[in-house]
Design a protein around this motif. Structure first.
Motif, short mmCIF file in Angstrom:
data_model
loop_
_atom_site.label_atom_id
_atom_site.label_comp_id
_atom_site.label_asym_id
_atom_site.label_seq_id
_atom_site.Cartn_x
_atom_site.Cartn_y
_atom_site.Cartn_z
N GLU A 116 0.84 -1.21 0.00
CA GLU A 116 0.00 0.00 0.00
C GLU A 116 0.87 1.25 0.00
O GLU A 116 0.55 2.24 -0.67
CB GLU A 116 -0.92 0.00 1.21
CG GLU A 116 -1.92 1.15 1.19
CD GLU A 116 -2.98 1.03 2.28
OE1 GLU A 116 -3.60 2.07 2.59
OE2 GLU A 116 -3.19 -0.08 2.80
N SER A 151 1.03 -10.20 -5.52
CA SER A 151 -0.26 -10.28 -4.83
C SER A 151 -1.21 -11.20 -5.59
O SER A 151 -1.27 -11.17 -6.82
CB SER A 151 -0.90 -8.90 -4.71
OG SER A 151 0.00 -7.96 -4.19
N LYS A 153 -4.42 -10.99 -4.51
CA LYS A 153 -5.53 -10.03 -4.46
C LYS A 153 -4.97 -8.65 -4.19
O LYS A 153 -4.14 -8.47 -3.29
CB LYS A 153 -6.52 -10.41 -3.34
CG LYS A 153 -7.40 -11.60 -3.65
CD LYS A 153 -8.46 -11.28 -4.69
CE LYS A 153 -9.39 -12.47 -4.91
NZ LYS A 153 -10.40 -12.18 -5.96
N SER A 155 -5.74 -5.03 -2.83
CA SER A 155 -6.75 -4.42 -1.96
C SER A 155 -7.38 -3.20 -2.62
O SER A 155 -6.87 -2.65 -3.60
CB SER A 155 -6.11 -4.01 -0.63
OG SER A 155 -5.23 -2.92 -0.83
N GLU A 156 -8.50 -2.75 -2.03
CA GLU A 156 -9.21 -1.60 -2.59
C GLU A 156 -8.36 -0.34 -2.50
O GLU A 156 -8.32 0.46 -3.45
CB GLU A 156 -10.53 -1.39 -1.84
CG GLU A 156 -11.35 -0.24 -2.41
CD GLU A 156 -12.75 -0.19 -1.83
OE1 GLU A 156 -13.52 0.71 -2.24
OE2 GLU A 156 -13.10 -1.05 -0.99
N THR A 200 -7.90 -7.28 -8.58
CA THR A 200 -8.42 -6.41 -7.52
C THR A 200 -9.42 -7.16 -6.64
O THR A 200 -10.18 -8.02 -7.13
CB THR A 200 -9.07 -5.16 -8.12
OG1 THR A 200 -9.52 -4.31 -7.05
CG2 THR A 200 -10.27 -5.50 -9.00
N ALA A 201 -9.42 -6.81 -5.37
CA ALA A 201 -10.37 -7.40 -4.43
C ALA A 201 -11.74 -6.75 -4.52
O ALA A 201 -12.70 -7.22 -3.90
CB ALA A 201 -9.82 -7.27 -3.00
#
Length: 675
Positions: A116, A151, A153, A155-156, A200-201
């Protein structure tokens, strides 16, 4: 004033010459560019010297480049008027002042703990002052690739950061003369943002920014539309932050800007870009800014300049414009016959035929929409594999693209010639000669009907029926120029119900004419070849039933079988494959034209050629001892020509008008009109 008597180049031998006086002297002789600094996304270029028009200055690009030689920027002094010149830069540069920082970020190890933070840093870099260049796109693509690989997934929060970063990059100054490098970088960026969209999640929800939006559709939902359809509403194609899937909050019944027929039971990812920044192509141009009328006028000027009127074989391609949001759609592996149906509303609405049609020299040119996909190997938009459907009389209603590809899609706008080889003089000639033909037909009918000794014969009755059918067909064709206009300003509107009826009537009457030519041939065969046993009871009832009955089915099948509604996620567009775009007649080049008009014509000609051969043989063998050989030959030739006309064999020229060479087409068209 610089002396021209000095040896060598006077501009390089300036000792003792006042520079300002010299510049004034040069400027008096023609346009020149003053000494100046040039700021660019790649960095500043100081002290570009005074240059006369036609000169240029080349500098190394700023920044750290691992490869040699270092890319360069060329500043050319180009005249824009007889008295004015400006500096035009041509950059082969790649890196901007921030590219090295983004490259360092791409070399960091990406883990679940810092992903992130890495995405946030990328967002900050790309959103910082100084603008983004093509080198920043390449460096950022490497960051996206690392995040996607590290990754399962995304994350948003990370997805939001990455979409914002790519949006800033898409809005940057990505111009470079190094086309190969730009193509390589752009391809890498598109592939990686697609990978982020798949990982993407965030499911069944838009993640959007000004220039980029993504959405992953899970198999259990369609994204808010019925019948396996995904709809997007967009009031402003240049700002994807306004994109939504419910049509806004006002509850109005609005038509979507984009609709996708979602295959059932599969996970689909969609990436939308407001422009073609990541799809470089030398064959596409940017739509100019301004209101609708200003843009249309500017487009027509560019298209007319680009459209090669003098090209002898008509092979020159006009410039194309990417005229929609660019869609990157991934629906996974599908069956070989899979077709993806999309509805896309073009950004710039061309308007009805009064706005989309124009003349370039002797050619009729129309602005058209083209569904296309981006072929990365050639770095260009291509149309093969995509079927384009839209209503040309209502171009603002949108375009349906049915494509066998699972890749980048967009609607292009281009000017194309309609009716190749068309010459304006032919229309006037056709009207005059057809008017004379109509007068001759009326005179023929008027002279035969009162002649009681002739009108009761079988040949006279058939000739009258044939003349009436040809008269009606000719009148319908001639009246079309009065009732129907290619700019849709006529009494009968293009593609309307009235136009459909008029098309079916013309189609029907010309088929009736073809039938009567066959009956004429059959009658000549009976009269001149068979002779004995040629009596047919109630022959006129049978002939009329055949001539007017058989053709009925053709226009009905043509209209109802080839006019269909194409529906994508509830949005309907009518596919007119029966009616032509600029007249009320069959659409040339389509299956229905060849099967329901051209085919019967060819069949009638072939049958009549057989009859013609048989009758011609009888004429050749006929002798009159009172005539000389020369008189006998002339008589036989006159009889042969008369038979040929009655049998409609002149339509053979109409068959060969499909030859694609424009020069040959024009010659055959003139011959066909005259005959």
């Amino acid at each position: 004033v610089v002396s021209t008597q000095s040896t060598g180049d006077p501009e390089k031998n300036m000792k003792g010459v006042n520079e300002l006086q010299w510049q004034k002297c040069v400027a008096d002789q023609g346009p020149a560019c003053v000494k100046q600094d040039v700021d660019s996304v790649y960095g500043p270029f100081k002290d570009i010297p005074f240059m006369r028009s036609g000169s240029n200055e080349t500098r190394n690009c700023p920044g750290n480049y691992d490869t040699k030689p270092v890319p360069t920027a060329t500043f050319a002094c180009e005249a824009v008027s007889p008295t004015k010149a400006v500096i035009k830069p041509y950059y082969k540069c790649i890196k901007t002042p921030k590219t090295d920082e983004i490259e360092k970020l791409g070399k960091e190890e990406v883990t679940a703990d810092n992903v992130e933070n890495v995405s946030k840093q990328l967002k900050d870099f790309t959103n910082s002052k100084g603008g983004n260049g093509i080198g920043d796109v390449g460096a950022a693509a490497d960051v996206l690739q690392k995040i996607a690989k590290s990754s399962t997934k995304v994350s948003e929060a990370v997805t939001d950061n990455l979409v914002a970063s790519v949006s800033s990059l898409a809005g940057g100054d990505l111009k470079t003369e190094d086309a190969a490098k730009k193509q390589e970088i752009s391809k890498k960026m598109v592939e990686n943002i697609k990978e982020i969209a798949k990982k993407t999640a965030v499911s069944n929800k838009l993640v959007k920014s000004a220039n980029v939006a993504i959405m992953k559709v899970s198999p259990d939902k369609s994204g808010g539309d019925k019948g396996n359809g995904l709809s997007f509403f967009l009031p402003n194609a240049k700002d994807l932050t306004k994109l939504d899937t419910d049509g806004g909050t006002d509850g109005g019944d609005k038509k979507p800007a984009i609709a996708i027929a979602v295959p059932g039971g599969v996970e689909m990812s969609v990436v939308m870009l407001s422009g073609d920044a990541f799809f470089p192509s030398e064959k596409t141009g940017a739509i100019p800014a301004g209101n609708q009328d200003e843009v249309r006028d500017s487009l027509w000027k560019d298209l007319k300049d680009d459209f090669n009127v003098t090209d002898p074989d008509g092979s020159a391609d006009s410039i194309k414009y990417v005229n929609s949001v660019v869609l990157e759609i991934d629906v996974g592996a599908q069956d070989p016959g899979f077709v993806l149906n999309l509805y896309i509303k073009p950004n710039f609405q061309v308007g009805d035929p009064s706005k989309s049609l124009s003349r370039v020299g002797d050619r009729r040119v129309q602005i058209k929409y083209l569904c296309a996909w981006y072929k990365t190997e050639k770095a260009e938009w291509v149309t093969d594999g995509c079927v384009t459907t839209y209503e040309s009389d209502s171009m603002e209603s949108g375009v349906v693209c049915s494509c066998s590809h699972n890749t980048s899609f967009a609607v292009l706008m281009a000017a194309e010639e309609i009716a190749p080889g068309y010459v304006e003089a032919q229309s006037l000639m056709s009207q005059i000669l057809l008017g004379g033909s109509i007068f001759g037909l009326i005179a023929t009918i008027s002279l035969i009907l009162p002649a009681s000794a002739i009108v009761t014969t079988r040949s006279a009755k058939v000739n009258i029926c044939f003349s009436i059918a040809l008269l009606l067909a000719s009148l319908l064709f001639l009246l079309q120029d009065v009732l129907v206009k290619d700019d849709n300003s006529g009494v009968i509107q293009l593609r309307s119900v009235g136009c459909a009826v008029y098309t079916m009537l013309q189609h029907y009457m010309w088929l009736v004419v073809f039938m009567w030519t066959v009956i004429e041939g059959f009658l000549m065969y009976l009269s001149l070849v068979q002779v004995f046993g040629s009596h047919i009871s109630h022959y006129m009832i049978k002939f009329n039933a055949l001539a007017y009955g058989v053709p009925v089915v053709f226009p009905l099948v043509g209209y109802f079988a080839f006019t269909r509604k194409v529906t994508v996620a509830g949005v309907e567009v009518t596919d007119h494959q029966y009616i032509a775009e600029t007249m009320c007649f069959l659409k040339p080049g389509t299956i229905n034209f060849y099967a329901l008009f051209f085919g019967p014509l060819v069949l009638a000609i072939l049958v009549n050629l057989v009859f013609f051969g048989l009758v011609l043989n009888v004429i050749r063998k006929s002798k009159n001892s009172s005539l000389s050989d020369r008189e006998q030959l002339l008589r036989q030739m006159k009889a042969a020509v008369g038979v040929m006309v009655l049998l409609g064999t002149g339509w053979i020229i109409g068959v060969f008008m499909t030859i694609p060479t424009p020069g040959m087409q024009i010659t055959l068209q003139y011959l066909f009109i005259i005959i």
